[in-house]
Motif scaffolding. Structure first.
Motif, PDB file in Angstrom:
ATOM      1  N   PRO A 200      87.016 -28.315 -22.850  1.00  0.00           N
ATOM      2  CA  PRO A 200      87.742 -27.936 -21.620  1.00  0.00           C
ATOM      3  C   PRO A 200      87.174 -28.629 -20.383  1.00  0.00           C
ATOM      4  CG  PRO A 200      87.327 -26.012 -22.964  1.00  0.00           C
ATOM      5  CD  PRO A 200      86.573 -27.138 -23.602  1.00  0.00           C
ATOM      6  N   LEU A 201      85.853 -28.787 -20.343  1.00  0.00           N
ATOM      7  CA  LEU A 201      85.245 -29.497 -19.218  1.00  0.00           C
ATOM      8  C   LEU A 201      85.709 -30.958 -19.203  1.00  0.00           C
ATOM      9  CD1 LEU A 201      83.234 -29.636 -16.850  1.00  0.00           C
ATOM     10  CD2 LEU A 201      81.476 -30.263 -18.501  1.00  0.00           C
ATOM     11  N   LEU A 202      85.735 -31.570 -20.401  1.00  0.00           N
ATOM     12  CA  LEU A 202      86.173 -32.964 -20.465  1.00  0.00           C
ATOM     13  C   LEU A 202      87.634 -33.099 -20.021  1.00  0.00           C
ATOM     14  CD1 LEU A 202      84.487 -34.348 -23.716  1.00  0.00           C
ATOM     15  CD2 LEU A 202      83.703 -34.416 -21.361  1.00  0.00           C
ATOM     16  N   SER A 203      88.466 -32.149 -20.406  1.00  0.00           N
ATOM     17  CA  SER A 203      89.861 -32.173 -19.942  1.00  0.00           C
ATOM     18  C   SER A 203      89.903 -32.082 -18.422  1.00  0.00           C
ATOM     19  CB  SER A 203      90.665 -31.000 -20.511  1.00  0.00           C
ATOM     20  OG  SER A 203      90.725 -31.083 -21.905  1.00  0.00           O
ATOM     21  N   ALA A 204      89.070 -31.194 -17.875  1.00  0.00           N
ATOM     22  CA  ALA A 204      89.032 -31.038 -16.416  1.00  0.00           C
ATOM     23  C   ALA A 204      88.645 -32.355 -15.765  1.00  0.00           C
ATOM     24  CB  ALA A 204      88.053 -29.930 -16.027  1.00  0.00           C
ATOM     25  N   ILE A 205      87.708 -33.072 -16.398  1.00  0.00           N
ATOM     26  CA  ILE A 205      87.294 -34.368 -15.844  1.00  0.00           C
ATOM     27  C   ILE A 205      88.464 -35.349 -15.860  1.00  0.00           C
ATOM     28  CG2 ILE A 205      85.852 -36.389 -16.224  1.00  0.00           C
ATOM     29  CD1 ILE A 205      83.656 -34.538 -17.189  1.00  0.00           C
ATOM     30  N   ALA A 206      89.167 -35.395 -16.983  1.00  0.00           N
ATOM     31  CA  ALA A 206      90.290 -36.335 -17.083  1.00  0.00           C
ATOM     32  C   ALA A 206      91.340 -36.030 -16.016  1.00  0.00           C
ATOM     33  CB  ALA A 206      90.906 -36.266 -18.477  1.00  0.00           C
ATOM     34  N   ILE A 207      91.604 -34.752 -15.801  1.00  0.00           N
ATOM     35  CA  ILE A 207      92.613 -34.361 -14.807  1.00  0.00           C
ATOM     36  C   ILE A 207      92.127 -34.701 -13.397  1.00  0.00           C
ATOM     37  CG2 ILE A 207      93.764 -32.373 -13.772  1.00  0.00           C
ATOM     38  CD1 ILE A 207      93.731 -31.184 -16.684  1.00  0.00           C
ATOM     39  N   ALA A 208      90.840 -34.405 -13.136  1.00  0.00           N
ATOM     40  CA  ALA A 208      90.273 -34.751 -11.829  1.00  0.00           C
ATOM     41  C   ALA A 208      90.345 -36.256 -11.613  1.00  0.00           C
ATOM     42  CB  ALA A 208      88.832 -34.265 -11.735  1.00  0.00           C
ATOM     43  N   ALA A 209      90.101 -37.015 -12.694  1.00  0.00           N
ATOM     44  CA  ALA A 209      90.121 -38.472 -12.572  1.00  0.00           C
ATOM     45  C   ALA A 209      91.517 -38.954 -12.197  1.00  0.00           C
ATOM     46  CB  ALA A 209      89.666 -39.115 -13.878  1.00  0.00           C
ATOM     47  N   LEU A 210      92.525 -38.354 -12.791  1.00  0.00           N
ATOM     48  CA  LEU A 210      93.892 -38.775 -12.472  1.00  0.00           C
ATOM     49  C   LEU A 210      94.212 -38.435 -11.009  1.00  0.00           C
ATOM     50  CD1 LEU A 210      96.393 -40.068 -13.575  1.00  0.00           C
ATOM     51  CD2 LEU A 210      97.182 -37.838 -14.349  1.00  0.00           C
ATOM     52  N   PHE A 211      93.748 -37.290 -10.567  1.00  0.00           N
ATOM     53  CA  PHE A 211      93.942 -36.895  -9.167  1.00  0.00           C
ATOM     54  C   PHE A 211      93.223 -37.881  -8.241  1.00  0.00           C
ATOM     55  CE2 PHE A 211      92.904 -33.905  -5.542  1.00  0.00           C
ATOM     56  CZ  PHE A 211      94.194 -33.871  -5.039  1.00  0.00           C
ATOM     57  N   ALA A 212      92.003 -38.269  -8.624  1.00  0.00           N
ATOM     58  CA  ALA A 212      91.243 -39.223  -7.805  1.00  0.00           C
ATOM     59  C   ALA A 212      91.941 -40.584  -7.775  1.00  0.00           C
ATOM     60  CB  ALA A 212      89.818 -39.365  -8.338  1.00  0.00           C
ATOM     61  N   VAL A 213      92.517 -40.997  -8.897  1.00  0.00           N
ATOM     62  CA  VAL A 213      93.257 -42.266  -8.915  1.00  0.00           C
ATOM     63  C   VAL A 213      94.439 -42.174  -7.954  1.00  0.00           C
ATOM     64  CG1 VAL A 213      94.780 -43.703 -10.332  1.00  0.00           C
ATOM     65  CG2 VAL A 213      92.561 -42.987 -11.219  1.00  0.00           C
ATOM     66  N   SER A 214      95.116 -41.028  -7.959  1.00  0.00           N
ATOM     67  CA  SER A 214      96.258 -40.866  -7.064  1.00  0.00           C
ATOM     68  C   SER A 214      95.823 -41.001  -5.604  1.00  0.00           C
ATOM     69  CB  SER A 214      96.934 -39.517  -7.322  1.00  0.00           C
ATOM     70  OG  SER A 214      96.878 -38.674  -6.196  1.00  0.00           O
ATOM     71  N   LEU A 215      94.688 -40.375  -5.271  1.00  0.00           N
ATOM     72  CA  LEU A 215      94.182 -40.483  -3.896  1.00  0.00           C
ATOM     73  C   LEU A 215      93.728 -41.901  -3.587  1.00  0.00           C
ATOM     74  CD1 LEU A 215      92.120 -37.282  -3.159  1.00  0.00           C
ATOM     75  CD2 LEU A 215      93.782 -38.321  -1.650  1.00  0.00           C
ATOM     76  N   ASP A 216      93.162 -42.563  -4.593  1.00  0.00           N
ATOM     77  CA  ASP A 216      92.683 -43.922  -4.378  1.00  0.00           C
ATOM     78  C   ASP A 216      93.856 -44.846  -4.013  1.00  0.00           C
ATOM     79  OD1 ASP A 216      90.704 -45.751  -4.112  1.00  0.00           O
ATOM     80  OD2 ASP A 216      90.451 -46.157  -6.239  1.00  0.00           O
ATOM     81  N   LEU A 217      94.985 -44.633  -4.670  1.00  0.00           N
ATOM     82  CA  LEU A 217      96.143 -45.483  -4.384  1.00  0.00           C
ATOM     83  C   LEU A 217      96.542 -45.372  -2.918  1.00  0.00           C
ATOM     84  CD1 LEU A 217      98.369 -44.916  -7.539  1.00  0.00           C
ATOM     85  CD2 LEU A 217      97.118 -46.973  -6.910  1.00  0.00           C
ATOM     86  N   ILE A 218      96.576 -44.175  -2.406  1.00  0.00           N
ATOM     87  CA  ILE A 218      97.087 -44.001  -1.042  1.00  0.00           C
ATOM     88  C   ILE A 218      95.970 -44.179  -0.002  1.00  0.00           C
ATOM     89  CG2 ILE A 218      96.910 -41.443  -1.014  1.00  0.00           C
ATOM     90  CD1 ILE A 218      99.665 -43.568   0.590  1.00  0.00           C
ATOM     91  N   VAL A 219      94.781 -43.661  -0.282  1.00  0.00           N
ATOM     92  CA  VAL A 219      93.696 -43.753   0.708  1.00  0.00           C
ATOM     93  C   VAL A 219      92.918 -45.063   0.535  1.00  0.00           C
ATOM     94  CG1 VAL A 219      91.614 -42.661   1.615  1.00  0.00           C
ATOM     95  CG2 VAL A 219      93.470 -41.259   0.755  1.00  0.00           C
ATOM     96  N   GLY A 220      92.522 -45.339  -0.700  1.00  0.00           N
ATOM     97  CA  GLY A 220      91.654 -46.491  -0.941  1.00  0.00           C
ATOM     98  C   GLY A 220      92.383 -47.813  -0.809  1.00  0.00           C
TER      99      GLY A 220
END
Lengths: 287, 253, 310
Positions: free
Chosen positions: C24-44
């Motif tokens: 479950p922790l690893l799933s949480a990481i994968a989901i957080a990573a996708l969220f971070a990628v989404s932010l990276d596209l718009i902010v980064g």
């Protein structure tokens, strides 16, 4: 159903309080162009100082208020010299991260020292209770807030317009390079201003314990309110944020009395609409 | 034949201040036209009105016979109007190659493509190299972060990016400004080598450069056109001398 | 080069066998990573700072959650719906954010995020309000693989979605479109003078990032069978920004690295006490802001460069 006048007066009192809490931000954000989401943390500090002095040490309320303002001003001064100076002129993302970080740190410290619960204070008897005024009921404390905060607003207005410091601040903000060239101590002007704004926030936080509630979440909970005041009021004057704060206070209190099911939604919507309708309120001085 | 660029009554007010006051100007196709004027005459504001970076308060701009007064900046660029900036406006983190290739893709109408890598487009890459050859940016400088290049080199890139738009009309806003004298020859060579079919409007302070380059000169003072004519006429004009009072620069021509 | 790309993904896959207790922790990481990628596209990449990305995450979470709750538990179509709803919200809000200008726009993103949070809070009949969305039931993936108690299916599913969308994002940032975003971020005055339609490109980037965040939220609702107001909170937007600067702004692997570091640290420190975590998170934010942006990936790059020079 609360009478319209009582709601109006409660709203005005809340708005006055909000003004004292946010006016410092209208200088740092509006004039100095620093996105400081941690402004409420100074208010929180003032609140806790007041609570401790009042409840644990039995210091009289007016003295506790002064001490709250002084403590917040001192912390503002130190943080400005140590940390904030490094983020002037940096991009907004950096300022956002930095100030959110400060909020988290101060929230955690407050939680450790004082616990997560909402703090309560016992107001002195001369400030508690209600009085009738031509048939209109008004809490003594609300009246006290209106008078005190109104006085602060007037003092600020004349302070910024009439005094030499006010003129220097406006010069330093308008064009830091030129002001430096003219021999103005821009750094010192900024830090004094920052300390003053933080001190006022501390005073507001102390005054607000009774009305806004105080817990480690205070800075984040009211962040939007402060931002709305600055965004709507603009930074050119004291009157702008003052009117914005009054408006916000009245709308917020009226909303809570009459349409509680909508909650804070009104305030957020108002913020977005006003930002879109007149972004120059926020950016009037920024180039 | 329609002008490459023409303005009619172009005006810009800032509050009560009129920065550009009913300027009518005609730049012929292939022209070498200079716009001069004392500091604060409104030259840069005028360029911003031409490019669409600022909205005009009144008046029209037409480009190759088309009214573009209402067109946003990027559309004017697509119709053939490019500019350089008085102070370099570059991409600090990109290399010269990256910036130029990106600009060329935009010019080719490929800017919205998201499914193919930019640097997989071999034609664009070759074109970018060619363009950087044209402005004589040395090979070694092409793959460094722009911020790490000396100002003179950045100035060459500034011109290359404008040329990447394959303009019909090019606005050069003080191309030699800020360039150390040692490097200015490179920049001037790049200006002199501009394709002859491109109409050039040069905004300049340096009278040497103006009189060497221009075949027609317009003088702006207090936001309005003071004089307009061949360089020899301008050099003789008493009104122009008046405007540059205290300066003998104009007499150079 | 391909090998270098294979390492993080092989590592992520190996986690499935190495940490069977921690899926479950690893799933949480994968989901957080996708969220971070989404932010990276718009902010980064596009340089548009937002304080309200959680709005899209939450919209995706509630969309996928409500679909499944109402009897449509097919996972992939649920994610598509989450992406579509988030993208639509993005399309509606983008003009508002862009219109307001830089500083005011930042506050508009904050305001819109809070509006959505309050709306979800008050619309308890649909969202479950403060109690969260109950009764989310997912169908097996391809009708074959059930979401099990140990989170095996959930992790592989999340990882696969992350992998596909990450590769798509790589394609995106290498394309002329991606480079035009860098140009806008690099110099918003010059970009339009090079023919870049700035508003249209930023709108597109905003919508794409919103869709990505929506999928991440959808994944969370599907893999945990739950959606709550947390998904919409300001805290989540702030967490995402921190992951991004922690890993390294404007590089997709930086977003992954930041999400891993952040989520693991959160997990470890919160166990001690949530306040402890909050404190150190604050310290990290202040330090990162003062030190400048490059993040962990920037530090690693600098270290590699130094080694090479020797």
């Amino acid at each position: 159903m609360a009478s319209a006048i009582t709601v109006l007066l409660d709203g005005v009192a809340a708005g006055m309080l909000l003004f004292v809490l946010s006016v410092g931000l209208s200088v740092t954000l509006g004039l100095m162009n620093v996105v400081n989401l941690a402004h409420g943390a100074f208010g929180m500090l003032g609140g806790y100082v007041c609570v401790v002095l009042l409840n644990r040490l039995g210091v009289p309320f007016p003295l506790a208020l002064l001490a709250a303002a002084a403590a917040a001003a001192a912390m503002g001064f130190v943080l400005e010299r140590l940390l904030y100076v490094h983020i002037y002129g940096r991009d907004h993302l950096t300022q956002v991260l930095f100030s959110i970080g400060l909020v988290f740190i101060m929230g955690a410290v407050a939680d450790w020292l004082m616990g997560a619960r909402t703090q309560l204070i016992q107001l002195p008897s001369w400030l508690s209770g209600r009085m009738e005024f031509a048939g209109i009921g008004l809490g003594r404390y609300r009246l006290f807030l209106i008078i005190l905060c109104g006085f602060v607003a007037l003092a600020l207005h004349f302070g910024l317009v009439r005094t030499r410091f006010g003129a220097r601040l406006r010069a330093a903000v308008d064009d830091g390079v030129v002001a430096r060239g003219m021999g103005l101590p821009v750094g010192r002007i900024f830090s004094i201003t920052f300390a003053l704004g933080s001190g006022l926030a501390g005073l507001g936080g102390a005054l607000g314990v009774e009305i806004l509630g105080l817990d480690p979440n205070f800075p984040l909970k009211y962040m939007v309110y402060f931002l709305v005041v600055v965004a709507v009021g603009g930074a050119n004057s004291v009157a702008g944020p003052f009117l914005a704060a009054l408006l916000l206070g009245v709308v917020d209190v009226a909303g809570k009395y009459w349409i509680p099911e909508v909650g804070a939604f009104i305030i957020y919507t108002a913020m977005v609409v006003l930002l879109l309708a007149r972004p120059q309120g926020l950016l009037a001085r920024a180039k | 034949m329609s002008a490459a660029l023409e303005t009619r009554g172009l005006t810009r007010r800032f509050g009560a201040f009129v920065a550009v006051d009913a300027v009518s100007l005609r730049v012929e196709p292939g022209a070498r036209h200079a716009l001069i004027g004392p500091n604060g005459a409104g030259k840069t504001t005028f360029v911003n009105l031409l490019s669409g970076a600022l909205a005009a308060s009144a008046g029209q701009v037409s480009l190759l016979g088309r009214d573009v007064s209402a067109a946003p900046q990027h559309l004017r660029v697509r119709l053939g109007l490019a500019r350089t900036f008085q102070v370099n406006q570059l991409f600090a983190e990109l290399t010269a190659m990256q910036a130029t290739t990106m600009a060329l893709a935009e010019r080719a109408g490929l800017g919205a493509i998201w499914w193919r890598p930019l640097f997989g487009m071999a034609g664009l890459r070759a074109e970018a190299q060619q363009l950087l050859d044209t402005v004589r940016l040395p090979d070694a400088a092409r793959h460094q972060r722009t911020a790490s290049l000396p100002y003179g080199r950045q100035r060459l890139l500034e011109i290359a990016l404008a040329l990447a738009m394959r303009p019909r009309v090019l606005l050069l806003d003080e191309p030699a400004a800020g360039v150390p004298p040692a490097d200015s020859r490179e920049v001037l060579a790049a200006v002199a080598a501009l394709p002859r079919d491109v109409a050039v409007l040069l905004i300049e302070h340096d009278m040497d450069l103006v009189f060497r380059f221009a075949e027609r000169i317009t003088v702006l003072a207090f936001g309005a056109v003071l004089a307009d004519g061949a360089p020899s006429e301008i050099a003789r004009s008493p009104a122009v001398r008046e405007a540059y009072l205290g300066s003998t620069e104009v007499a150079h021509g | 080069m391909i090998l270098l790309h294979a390492i993080p993904w092989a590592g992520a896959l190996a986690g499935y066998w190495l940490f069977p207790e921690q899926l479950p922790l690893l799933s949480a990481i994968a989901i957080a990573a996708l969220f971070a990628v989404s932010l990276d596209l718009i902010v980064g990449y596009a340089g548009l700072v937002t304080l309200g990305q959680a709005a899209f995450f939450g919209a995706g979470a509630y969309t996928a959650g409500i679909l499944a709750q109402q009897g449509w538990g097919e996972p992939f179509s649920g994610l598509l719906a989450a992406a579509a709803v988030a993208a639509l919200l993005g399309l509606i809000s983008a003009p508002l954010v862009l219109r307001a200008g830089e500083l005011a726009g930042l506050m508009v993103t904050l305001g819109l995020g809070l509006m959505l949070y309050e709306a979800a809070n008050k619309a308890a009949a649909i969202t479950g309000g403060a109690d969260g969305l109950q009764g989310v039931e997912m169908w097996p993936i391809f009708g074959l693989y059930r979401f099990d108690l140990w989170g095996r299916t959930a992790y592989l599913y999340s990882l696969a979605v992350l992998f596909v969308l990450f590769m798509l994002a790589r394609l995106l940032v290498a394309s002329p479109f991606g480079w035009s975003l860098r140009a806008i971020r690099g110099n918003a005055r010059r970009a339009p003078a090079l023919g870049v339609p700035v508003k249209a490109r930023l709108t597109a980037a905003y919508v794409i990032a919103a869709a990505y965040a929506g999928v991440a939220g959808g994944l969370l609702a599907q893999t945990t069978s739950f959606a709550s107001l947390d998904a919409l909170s300001f805290q989540r937007s702030a967490d995402g920004l921190l992951m991004l600067v922690l890993g390294g702004l404007g590089s997709l692997y930086g977003a992954l690295l930041g999400a891993v570091a952040f989520t693991v640290a959160h997990h470890a420190l919160s166990e001690a006490s949530p306040v402890f975590w909050q404190f150190w998170l604050g310290i990290a934010l202040v330090a990162l802001a003062l030190a400048g942006q490059g993040g962990l990936l920037g530090l690693a790059r600098a270290a590699i460069a130094r080694l090479r020079r020797r």
